[in-house]
Design an enzyme around this catalytic site. Structure first.
Site, mmCIF file in Angstrom:
data_model
loop_
_atom_site.group_PDB
_atom_site.id
_atom_site.type_symbol
_atom_site.label_atom_id
_atom_site.label_comp_id
_atom_site.label_asym_id
_atom_site.label_seq_id
_atom_site.Cartn_x
_atom_site.Cartn_y
_atom_site.Cartn_z
ATOM 1 N N GLU A 195 -3.972 0.126 7.829
ATOM 2 C CA GLU A 195 -2.816 0.499 8.655
ATOM 3 C C GLU A 195 -2.999 -0.040 10.057
ATOM 4 O OE1 GLU A 195 -1.880 4.685 9.095
ATOM 5 O OE2 GLU A 195 -2.092 5.020 6.933
ATOM 6 N N ARG B 118 0.852 -1.194 0.000
ATOM 7 C CA ARG B 118 0.000 0.000 0.000
ATOM 8 C C ARG B 118 0.883 1.238 0.000
ATOM 9 N NH1 ARG B 118 -3.042 3.289 4.658
ATOM 10 N NH2 ARG B 118 -3.847 4.853 3.240
ATOM 11 N N GLU C 21 -7.783 8.997 5.964
ATOM 12 C CA GLU C 21 -8.076 9.656 7.237
ATOM 13 C C GLU C 21 -8.557 11.107 7.106
ATOM 14 O OE1 GLU C 21 -4.796 9.147 9.930
ATOM 15 O OE2 GLU C 21 -5.106 6.998 10.079
ATOM 16 N N TYR D 59 -5.029 1.960 15.605
ATOM 17 C CA TYR D 59 -3.786 1.991 16.386
ATOM 18 C C TYR D 59 -3.965 1.705 17.873
ATOM 19 C CZ TYR D 59 -1.248 3.688 12.357
ATOM 20 O OH TYR D 59 -0.661 3.776 11.113
ATOM 21 N N ASN E 133 -7.901 2.195 9.431
ATOM 22 C CA ASN E 133 -6.608 2.392 10.092
ATOM 23 C C ASN E 133 -6.863 2.312 11.584
ATOM 24 O OD1 ASN E 133 -5.540 2.874 7.587
ATOM 25 N ND2 ASN E 133 -5.083 5.040 7.937
ATOM 26 N N HIS F 131 -2.924 11.230 0.519
ATOM 27 C CA HIS F 131 -2.431 11.019 1.891
ATOM 28 C C HIS F 131 -1.762 12.318 2.340
ATOM 29 C CE1 HIS F 131 -1.289 7.632 4.874
ATOM 30 N NE2 HIS F 131 -0.967 8.773 5.454
#
Ligand code: GBH
Length: 464
Positions: free
Chosen positions: A369, A82, A175, A305, A303, A128
């Site tokens: 991600e 990616r 995002e 985290y 994504n 991005h």
């Protein structure tokens, strides 16, 4: 006894990067390549914006090392890569009537060819965060819905025309929350605005531009085989305790961080809690916009985290006025500290998050991600840094959560580790390191970390 494999045979896995964070090999090289400046070049030039004063023009020099890096990913067993295209590299000024930099177009064409030759499925992000600076100067970038949409769609068309026969997996925007909130409410990211009206305008433009680009792809380029979608950040919001106010605050946080974008894309309207909080400051969709949004994203790009405990009573509207904590009522912590204040290793939140997304939106999920910055890694010698046990522990836990979610029935189709190589961590500069591969920023030398090998083995054991 043969082990039951937990992931589908066509599961996509690999490493993720973004153009601005890895490509630059020095100011001269960047100029010679024909890349136009982005809002991040401009942001880096302002004193105090980047923690270590570093510049986005001088990162990992992927621009020179791309073949080596792709070969490395292949050697680590990945089946996909990616990456993002730098808009100002292919259209230096960015606008719909501005010139194309054929040299830049060729660069990504070569990367795509090499991916295919190696058997790495290219998974390509159009945006991005590196907006051509000129578009910001002309009309404020994402603040101007009509103009940014026209320019973004022309940029998207160029990418589909040149790469669409080879690339079958597209992400429109990475995002949007970060662009709207960190870029236009907090001012921590480019373009550095602080406002309580702009983020909602910017968010609306991002949704509309996404919808138009996806519509163009679906009608003229997908040919029944390609997919396109939007990728959203979103950490899991766990109510701090069972009090109704904290349960509601956690839902408000999910509505603001995820629902702000996911609800319009998959359900056709902003979340009611957002409307109640913002009233007239939240734009309305026209009928045309709503019709374009519905069905615009073939998948949910996720994504992920970390996880927070949530209490009521914050004042950040882009977090739904919730307070984000890492503690439990009994005083224990949710997980160990990383190099970044917002990031802790809390694996169980991912299983809940995936179940939440699949229940609410019902779309196949591509995890685009997931990764970790080990505390103190930059201060370590290279020899120490590559023994990255804490990153291995993080991946082991989070991948276990993916496996559990799949067993729960969630349709998860990909996993990309953030990131392949250590890179430019935006306003945090080069301090935090997210790579599964070490980069010596002086020599640009790459060295594989233990976590990369861990991923290789884990996916060998779990796919198919
Ligand atoms: C991703 O964002 C990006 O896509 C990637 O470029 C980046 O390098 C990577 O993760 C690691 O950071 O300032 O307290 O409000 C991460 C998602 C969402 C993390 C917002 C920080 C808010 C922190 N980000 N979150 S705060």
């Amino acid at each position: 006894m043969t082990r039951t494999k937990s992931l589908r045979a066509d599961f996509i896995w690999g490493f993720a990067t973004a153009a601005a964070q890895i490509e630059g090999g020095g100011e001269e090289q960047e100029k010679a390549s024909g890349r136009g400046p982005s809002i991040w070049d401009h942001f880096c030039d302002q004193p105090g914006k980047i923690a270590d004063g570093s510049k986005v023009t001088d990162t990992c020099d992927f621009y020179t090392h791309w073949k080596e890096d792709l070969a490395l990913m292949k050697s680590l067993g990945a089946n996909s890569y990616r990456f993002s295209i730098s808009w100002p590299r292919v259209i230096p000024l960015g606008g719909k009537d501005d010139a194309i930099n054929e040299h830049g177009v060729q660069f990504y064409s070569d990367v795509i060819d090499e991916c295919l030759r190696l058997g790495l499925t290219p998974f390509v992000t159009l945006y991005h965060w590196d907006l051509p600076l000129e578009l910001y100067k002309r009309y404020g970038g994402w603040l101007n819905k009509e103009r940014i949409t026209a320019d973004f769609v022309r940029y998207a068309r160029l990418c589909f025309e040149r790469y669409g026969a080879r690339v079958k997996h597209w992400i429109t925007i990475n995002e949007p929350w970060v662009i709207a909130s960190l870029g236009h409410a907090h001012g921590a990211f480019a373009p550095g605005h602080v406002s309580n009206t702009e983020p909602w305008i910017v968010g609306h433009s991002l949704l509309v531009a996404h919808a138009h680009a996806a519509h163009l792809y679906h009608t003229d380029f997908a040919r029944g085989e390609g997919v396109i979608g939007i990728t959203l950040n979103g950490d899991w919001a766990e109510p701090y305790d069972g009090t109704p106010a904290n349960i509601k605050a956690a839902q408000n946080k999910m509505d603001a961080a995820v629902g702000w974008f996911a609800d319009p894309v998959y359900l056709g309207e902003y979340p009611p809690s957002l409307r109640a909080m913002l009233q007239d400051r939240l734009p309305e969709f026209t009928d045309d916009e709503r019709a374009l949004l519905i069905g615009s994203s073939d998948f949910y790009g996720c994504n992920f985290y970390t996880t927070n405990t949530i209490t009521a009573g914050g004042d950040d509207e882009t977090a739904g006025n919730a307070c984000l904590l890492f503690t439990r009522p009994d005083g224990t912590e949710l997980g160990p500290e990383s190099e970044l204040g917002w990031l802790r290793d809390v694996p169980w939140g991912l299983r809940k998050h995936l179940n939440y997304l699949y229940t609410r939106y019902g779309k196949p999920i591509y995890i685009t991600e997931n990764g970790y910055a080990v505390k103190g890694e930059s201060a370590m010698s290279a020899a120490q840094a590559v023994r990255d046990d804490q990153r291995v522990a993080y991946f082991r836990g989070y991948l276990g959560a993916v496996r559990d979610a799949v067993a729960d029935g969630v349709d998860v189709r990909s996993y990309f580790a953030w990131s392949c190589i250590d890179n430019f961590e935006w306003a945090s500069g080069f301090g935090p390191r997210f790579g599964c591969v070490r980069v010596d920023y002086d020599s640009k030398k790459r060295t594989v970390k233990d976590s990369a090998r861990f991923l290789q083995t884990w996916f060998e054991e779990n796919i198919g």
